[in-house]
Design a protein around this motif. Structure first.
Motif, mmCIF file in Angstrom:
data_model
loop_
_atom_site.group_PDB
_atom_site.id
_atom_site.type_symbol
_atom_site.label_atom_id
_atom_site.label_comp_id
_atom_site.label_asym_id
_atom_site.label_seq_id
_atom_site.Cartn_x
_atom_site.Cartn_y
_atom_site.Cartn_z
ATOM 1 N N GLY A 1 0.690 -1.161 -0.184
ATOM 2 C CA GLY A 1 -0.080 -0.016 0.135
ATOM 3 C C GLY A 1 0.875 1.146 -0.066
ATOM 4 O O GLY A 1 2.094 1.115 -0.409
ATOM 5 N N GLY A 2 0.211 2.251 0.124
ATOM 6 C CA GLY A 2 1.014 3.635 0.310
ATOM 7 C C GLY A 2 0.148 4.584 -0.793
ATOM 8 O O GLY A 2 -0.696 4.535 -1.063
ATOM 9 N N ASP A 3 1.058 5.847 -0.884
ATOM 10 C CA ASP A 3 0.672 6.832 -1.680
ATOM 11 C C ASP A 3 0.752 6.564 -3.174
ATOM 12 O O ASP A 3 1.950 6.246 -3.600
ATOM 13 C CB ASP A 3 1.409 8.162 -1.394
ATOM 14 C CG ASP A 3 0.985 8.527 0.070
ATOM 15 O OD1 ASP A 3 -0.069 8.374 0.548
ATOM 16 O OD2 ASP A 3 2.017 8.997 0.838
ATOM 17 N N TYR A 4 -0.027 6.606 -4.016
ATOM 18 C CA TYR A 4 -0.062 6.249 -5.481
ATOM 19 C C TYR A 4 0.656 7.486 -6.158
ATOM 20 O O TYR A 4 0.025 8.679 -5.924
ATOM 21 C CB TYR A 4 -1.224 5.952 -5.992
ATOM 22 C CG TYR A 4 -1.327 5.669 -7.679
ATOM 23 C CD1 TYR A 4 -0.359 4.617 -8.215
ATOM 24 C CD2 TYR A 4 -1.830 6.554 -8.557
ATOM 25 C CE1 TYR A 4 -0.407 4.331 -9.484
ATOM 26 C CE2 TYR A 4 -1.900 6.363 -10.065
ATOM 27 C CZ TYR A 4 -0.892 5.315 -10.211
ATOM 28 O OH TYR A 4 -0.858 5.239 -11.790
ATOM 29 N N GLN A 5 1.770 7.204 -6.876
ATOM 30 C CA GLN A 5 2.234 8.269 -7.553
ATOM 31 C C GLN A 5 2.119 8.034 -9.063
ATOM 32 O O GLN A 5 2.922 7.010 -9.641
ATOM 33 C CB GLN A 5 3.669 8.516 -7.326
ATOM 34 C CG GLN A 5 3.878 9.066 -5.857
ATOM 35 C CD GLN A 5 5.085 9.526 -5.623
ATOM 36 O OE1 GLN A 5 5.978 9.921 -6.399
ATOM 37 N NE2 GLN A 5 5.590 9.780 -4.308
ATOM 38 N N PRO A 6 1.358 8.596 -10.016
ATOM 39 C CA PRO A 6 1.125 8.152 -11.300
ATOM 40 C C PRO A 6 2.260 8.314 -12.116
ATOM 41 O O PRO A 6 2.444 7.711 -13.087
ATOM 42 C CB PRO A 6 0.008 9.247 -11.780
ATOM 43 C CG PRO A 6 -0.637 9.766 -10.589
ATOM 44 C CD PRO A 6 0.387 9.919 -9.533
ATOM 45 N N ARG A 7 3.202 9.231 -11.865
ATOM 46 C CA ARG A 7 4.395 9.246 -12.721
ATOM 47 C C ARG A 7 5.258 8.066 -12.686
ATOM 48 O O ARG A 7 5.932 7.668 -13.828
ATOM 49 C CB ARG A 7 5.287 10.762 -12.374
ATOM 50 C CG ARG A 7 6.659 10.729 -13.164
ATOM 51 C CD ARG A 7 6.962 12.174 -12.848
ATOM 52 N NE ARG A 7 7.310 12.389 -11.512
ATOM 53 C CZ ARG A 7 8.687 12.356 -10.981
ATOM 54 N NH1 ARG A 7 9.732 12.111 -12.078
ATOM 55 N NH2 ARG A 7 9.020 12.845 -9.948
#
Length: 261
Positions: free
Chosen positions: A149-155
């Motif tokens: 899990g965690g924070d999704y970063q599109p880049r």
């Protein structure tokens, strides 16, 4: 006549436009308007959006891909670079994995190529923060898939952050397979600090560590140190590695293998 690319909606069109620009290296506004069946004004809006995201560099009447380290961190660009070499490295990495093992994959496009091959080693447990790898493995019946899990970063098309790191601290894998942005001397570097932090946590959570790296990354540095190559049990590199870099690895007694692409 230029073949027209049909897309539905601005996000899909912009992704298709980005893919086209990446493969071509540059494009003209009129060329993009004809290819995607939209007005010049719409093309300009799409290019403005891609430019704001750091994807492209607008020029008078056209656009080019950015060669900056920021753009080279983008998943969409990386997925089009050295595909043949990445696939060869993935095949070589598969030989180091046994059925029944727990395998850690990082967010790299090279690890995503390995993900395609892992069903051949079923049953396996696969742990990853890379959404491309998750997407490629989600339907494999013999794969137990653990998503970080965690924070999704599109880049990067991946998850990072505190939750991701805490999850890794409670897991143990037989092998971690990673890549890096650059190799200078015998040190692996990564451009983004958040990515570096999770890669280090993945290394710490594995008994064995394998680094997959394209030969073109040698002789360059990036902002953040990942690890010395001696910290990896095996480094897999395509056979185009220059003689001077081979000599450096030999002198440092790095465990590496050159792979025919």
């Amino acid at each position: 006549m230029t073949p027209r690319t049909v897309t539905r909606g601005a996000p899909a069109r912009r992704q298709a436009m980005l893919d086209y620009i990446i493969q071509a290296g540059s494009a003209q506004v009129d060329e993009l308007a004809e290819r995607f069946g939209v007005s010049r004004m719409t093309v300009h809006r799409d290019l403005d959006a891609l430019s704001d995201q750091g994807m492209v560099n607008k020029q008078h009447g056209g656009v080019t891909t950015r060669s900056s380290s920021v753009f080279e961190s983008n998943f969409a660009l990386r997925s089009h670079i050295a595909t043949r070499e990445k696939q060869a490295l993935a095949r070589a990495a598969l030989e180091e994995i046994a059925s029944g093992e727990a395998v850690m994959l990082d967010d790299s496009t090279t690890a995503a190529e390995l993900a395609l091959l892992l069903p051949a080693r079923e049953p396996l447990t696969v742990i990853t923060n890379g959404l491309e790898s998750i997407d490629r493995l989600k339907a494999a019946s013999g794969i137990k898939l653990i998503t970080l899990g965690g924070d999704y970063q599109p880049r990067f098309n991946a998850t990072f952050g505190l939750l991701c790191e805490q999850t890794l601290a409670n897991l143990r894998a037989n092998v971690a397979v990673l890549s890096a942005s650059a190799i200078l001397g015998t040190t692996a570097y990564v451009q983004d600090p958040t990515v570096t932090q999770i890669k280090r946590a993945q290394m710490a959570a594995a008994e064995r560590r394998i680094l997959l790296v394209h030969s073109a990354k040698f002789g360059h540095g990036a902002l953040h140190r990942l690890a010395d190559l001696k910290e990896f049990d095996l480094v897999l590199i395509d056979e185009s590695l220059a003689a001077e870099h081979r000599a450096t690895l030999d002198e440092a007694e790095i465990r590496y293998r050159l792979i025919e692409a």
